[in-house]
Write a protein that holds these residues in place. Structure first.
Motif, PDB file in Angstrom:
ATOM      1  N   ILE A 178       0.831  -1.196   0.000  1.00  0.00           N
ATOM      2  CA  ILE A 178       0.000   0.000   0.000  1.00  0.00           C
ATOM      3  C   ILE A 178       0.871   1.253   0.000  1.00  0.00           C
ATOM      4  CG2 ILE A 178      -1.758   1.317   1.243  1.00  0.00           C
ATOM      5  CD1 ILE A 178      -2.798  -1.260   2.399  1.00  0.00           C
ATOM      6  N   LEU A 179       0.680   2.064  -1.032  1.00  0.00           N
ATOM      7  CA  LEU A 179       1.346   3.357  -1.139  1.00  0.00           C
ATOM      8  C   LEU A 179       0.277   4.430  -0.972  1.00  0.00           C
ATOM      9  CD1 LEU A 179       3.479   2.188  -4.104  1.00  0.00           C
ATOM     10  CD2 LEU A 179       4.514   3.275  -2.095  1.00  0.00           C
ATOM     11  N   ASP A 189       4.072   0.894 -13.601  1.00  0.00           N
ATOM     12  CA  ASP A 189       5.108   0.165 -12.870  1.00  0.00           C
ATOM     13  C   ASP A 189       6.006   1.008 -11.968  1.00  0.00           C
ATOM     14  OD1 ASP A 189       4.153  -2.153 -13.973  1.00  0.00           O
ATOM     15  OD2 ASP A 189       5.836  -2.494 -15.334  1.00  0.00           O
ATOM     16  N   THR A 190       5.809   2.331 -11.928  1.00  0.00           N
ATOM     17  CA  THR A 190       6.660   3.142 -11.048  1.00  0.00           C
ATOM     18  C   THR A 190       6.424   2.787  -9.589  1.00  0.00           C
ATOM     19  OG1 THR A 190       4.983   4.894 -11.146  1.00  0.00           O
ATOM     20  CG2 THR A 190       6.866   5.086 -12.643  1.00  0.00           C
ATOM     21  N   MET A 191       5.220   2.330  -9.269  1.00  0.00           N
ATOM     22  CA  MET A 191       4.900   1.965  -7.880  1.00  0.00           C
ATOM     23  C   MET A 191       5.608   0.683  -7.443  1.00  0.00           C
ATOM     24  SD  MET A 191       2.691   0.681 -10.194  1.00  0.00           S
ATOM     25  CE  MET A 191       1.551   2.027 -10.449  1.00  0.00           C
ATOM     26  N   LYS A 192       6.252  -0.010  -8.376  1.00  0.00           N
ATOM     27  CA  LYS A 192       6.879  -1.288  -8.079  1.00  0.00           C
ATOM     28  C   LYS A 192       8.387  -1.178  -7.822  1.00  0.00           C
ATOM     29  CE  LYS A 192       3.510  -3.575 -11.088  1.00  0.00           C
ATOM     30  NZ  LYS A 192       3.317  -4.422 -12.294  1.00  0.00           N
ATOM     31  N   SER A 234      11.325   0.706  -5.442  1.00  0.00           N
ATOM     32  CA  SER A 234      11.656   1.576  -4.317  1.00  0.00           C
ATOM     33  C   SER A 234      12.474   2.769  -4.794  1.00  0.00           C
ATOM     34  CB  SER A 234      12.428   0.796  -3.246  1.00  0.00           C
ATOM     35  OG  SER A 234      13.615   0.236  -3.789  1.00  0.00           O
ATOM     36  N   SER A 235      13.232   2.573  -5.859  1.00  0.00           N
ATOM     37  CA  SER A 235      14.069   3.651  -6.390  1.00  0.00           C
ATOM     38  C   SER A 235      13.255   4.795  -6.979  1.00  0.00           C
ATOM     39  CB  SER A 235      15.022   3.100  -7.453  1.00  0.00           C
ATOM     40  OG  SER A 235      14.299   2.526  -8.530  1.00  0.00           O
ATOM     41  N   SER A 236      11.975   4.530  -7.310  1.00  0.00           N
ATOM     42  CA  SER A 236      11.102   5.590  -7.823  1.00  0.00           C
ATOM     43  C   SER A 236      10.001   5.932  -6.823  1.00  0.00           C
ATOM     44  CB  SER A 236      10.493   5.174  -9.172  1.00  0.00           C
ATOM     45  OG  SER A 236       9.751   3.975  -9.048  1.00  0.00           O
ATOM     46  N   GLY A 237      10.234   5.569  -5.554  1.00  0.00           N
ATOM     47  CA  GLY A 237       9.290   5.902  -4.498  1.00  0.00           C
ATOM     48  C   GLY A 237       8.265   4.831  -4.213  1.00  0.00           C
ATOM     49  N   GLY A 238       8.349   3.697  -4.887  1.00  0.00           N
ATOM     50  CA  GLY A 238       7.387   2.627  -4.710  1.00  0.00           C
ATOM     51  C   GLY A 238       7.834   1.583  -3.707  1.00  0.00           C
ATOM     52  N   ILE A 239       7.313   0.397  -3.862  1.00  0.00           N
ATOM     53  CA  ILE A 239       7.649  -0.738  -2.992  1.00  0.00           C
ATOM     54  C   ILE A 239       8.074  -1.907  -3.867  1.00  0.00           C
ATOM     55  CG2 ILE A 239       6.780  -2.408  -1.302  1.00  0.00           C
ATOM     56  CD1 ILE A 239       4.706  -0.306  -0.456  1.00  0.00           C
ATOM     57  N   ASP A 240       9.253  -2.447  -3.626  1.00  0.00           N
ATOM     58  CA  ASP A 240       9.723  -3.597  -4.389  1.00  0.00           C
ATOM     59  C   ASP A 240       8.868  -4.821  -4.096  1.00  0.00           C
ATOM     60  OD1 ASP A 240      11.824  -2.097  -5.452  1.00  0.00           O
ATOM     61  OD2 ASP A 240      13.191  -2.659  -3.824  1.00  0.00           O
ATOM     62  N   ALA A 241       8.693  -5.670  -5.110  1.00  0.00           N
ATOM     63  CA  ALA A 241       7.902  -6.889  -4.945  1.00  0.00           C
ATOM     64  C   ALA A 241       8.562  -7.835  -3.951  1.00  0.00           C
ATOM     65  CB  ALA A 241       7.731  -7.584  -6.292  1.00  0.00           C
ATOM     66  N   THR A 242       7.734  -8.545  -3.206  1.00  0.00           N
ATOM     67  CA  THR A 242       8.206  -9.615  -2.333  1.00  0.00           C
ATOM     68  C   THR A 242       8.228 -10.918  -3.117  1.00  0.00           C
ATOM     69  OG1 THR A 242       7.274  -8.588  -0.348  1.00  0.00           O
ATOM     70  CG2 THR A 242       7.724 -10.950  -0.251  1.00  0.00           C
ATOM     71  N   VAL A 286      -1.909  -4.303  -9.983  1.00  0.00           N
ATOM     72  CA  VAL A 286      -2.017  -2.942  -9.467  1.00  0.00           C
ATOM     73  C   VAL A 286      -3.486  -2.534  -9.466  1.00  0.00           C
ATOM     74  CG1 VAL A 286      -1.401  -0.522  -9.809  1.00  0.00           C
ATOM     75  CG2 VAL A 286       0.271  -2.318 -10.333  1.00  0.00           C
ATOM     76  N   ILE A 287      -3.968  -2.014  -8.333  1.00  0.00           N
ATOM     77  CA  ILE A 287      -5.353  -1.550  -8.221  1.00  0.00           C
ATOM     78  C   ILE A 287      -5.381  -0.259  -7.399  1.00  0.00           C
ATOM     79  CG2 ILE A 287      -7.694  -2.065  -7.410  1.00  0.00           C
ATOM     80  CD1 ILE A 287      -7.020  -5.032  -7.655  1.00  0.00           C
ATOM     81  N   PRO A 288      -5.944   0.812  -7.929  1.00  0.00           N
ATOM     82  CA  PRO A 288      -6.108   2.020  -7.124  1.00  0.00           C
ATOM     83  C   PRO A 288      -7.050   1.771  -5.949  1.00  0.00           C
ATOM     84  CG  PRO A 288      -6.261   2.535  -9.462  1.00  0.00           C
ATOM     85  CD  PRO A 288      -6.298   1.033  -9.335  1.00  0.00           C
ATOM     86  N   ALA A 289      -6.805   2.461  -4.855  1.00  0.00           N
ATOM     87  CA  ALA A 289      -7.563   2.250  -3.623  1.00  0.00           C
ATOM     88  C   ALA A 289      -9.073   2.359  -3.784  1.00  0.00           C
ATOM     89  CB  ALA A 289      -7.077   3.236  -2.555  1.00  0.00           C
TER      90      ALA A 289
END
Length: 334
Positions: free
Chosen positions: A97-98, A166-169, A171-179, A219-222
């Motif tokens: 969640i971002l 894919d920017t949300m994926k 961390s280098s672009s402010g997102g969260i890396d996949a687990t 990816v799904i918007p809130a």
């Protein structure tokens, strides 16, 4: 009925998620359908992204070819009774969640609510399953034998309010890396997603040829995730059901082309996508005959309340992906 063919279909054509509105009991020609701007319609660009990636990457094209060859073989073996296990899998889910405000920082209860929707829809125990028309009862999937379990929730505050592909994926672009994307279904929740041409996107997913890659997941918007607090028309959790279908190798039911092929034999060919809440029967214009379409399928574009089924053929495609020989075999089997 469509034949189960893949060949050069997806590699030779560029498909798109169109923006047409079906407003009558006969499907309208996309070329003459008026654009709807006053009301938000379902819109995803999973197939658009897929085709762009396939064009750019020989490795992905090879993975795609192997994926569809394996799917076709699995389908044949299923028909011959050579698939001996019941194929049940449990997919562990990581929700990333971002959030830029409290409304986007979805509660644990809402996340649990969405997991419950996925489990109901994929097991055929959804409360609206009784709405399936008699015509399609013989081809309904019933229990797809795919379950979902929340494994972890990762939260991160951000000042970004609108995200592009894919920017949300990262961390280098402010997102969260996949687990561990080979072993977990990663779902990213953000405030808003827009396409390069400015469309509001309800969600998108990677297909199984991307299994294990850094950007693999949904990816799904809130506003379209879960039920409580989600926006009208998209507040039954079906955006996730639709996008996870892509993640498990289902295409849009109209094949992303006029009278296209979704590679599933038991879903009727239809002219294009359908929107809003159609009334049954809705007839297509593909074969010159009045044939009702399966607009209530999770892989169409109708509102959440109008979609409530997978077909048996779609179940087989999904089972092929999570089988021990499938592209998503890294997901937990029990």
């Amino acid at each position: 009925m469509k034949k189960l063919l893949f060949g050069a279909l997806a590699l030779g054509l560029m498909f798109s998620c169109n923006n047409d509105n079906m407003s009558s009991q006969n499907e309208m020609d996309p070329a003459t359908t008026p654009s709807v701007t006053a009301e938000l319609n379902r819109n995803c660009f999973s197939e658009e992204i897929r085709q762009e990636d396939l064009q750019k990457s020989p490795e992905l094209r090879q993975r795609f070819t192997e994926l569809e060859a394996n799917t076709e073989m699995f389908s044949k073996n299923t028909q011959l009774g050579k698939v001996l296990t019941d194929g049940t899998v449990e997919i562990p889910v990581v929700v990333n969640i971002l959030y830029s405000n409290d409304a986007e920082n979805l509660s644990d209860a809402r996340i649990a609510e969405q997991i419950d929707v996925l489990n109901a829809d994929y097991s055929g125990t959804n409360t609206d399953v009784s709405k399936i028309p008699t015509e399609f009862q013989s081809v309904k999937a019933g229990d797809v034998k795919i379950k979902f379990r929340l494994a972890n929730t990762v939260r991160k505050a951000t000042t970004t309010t609108s995200w592009v592909r894919d920017t949300m994926k990262k961390s280098s672009s402010g997102g969260i890396d996949a687990t561990s994307p080979s072993n977990y279904l990663n779902i990213w929740i953000v405030g808003k997603v827009v396409s390069t041409d400015g469309r509001t996107i309800l969600g998108y997913a990677t297909f199984p040829e991307s299994a294990g890659l850094w950007n693999d997941g949904v990816v799904i918007p809130a506003p379209y995730f879960g039920k409580t607090g989600a926006v009208t028309n998209f507040n039954l959790g079906r955006t996730a059901t639709h996008e996870v279908g892509h993640y498990l190798n289902l295409r849009h039911i109209w094949g992303d082309a006029k009278c296209g092929d979704d590679l599933v034999a038991d879903t009727p060919t239809q002219t294009s996508e359908n929107y809003n809440t159609p009334s049954y029967p809705l007839y297509n214009r593909c074969s010159g005959k009045n044939r009702s379409v399966m607009f209530m399928n999770y892989m169409d574009y109708v509102n959440d309340a109008a979609m409530f089924m997978f077909s048996a053929g779609q179940k087989t495609r999904m089972q092929a992906v999570v089988a021990s020989t499938g592209a998503r075999s890294g997901l937990r089997v029990y």
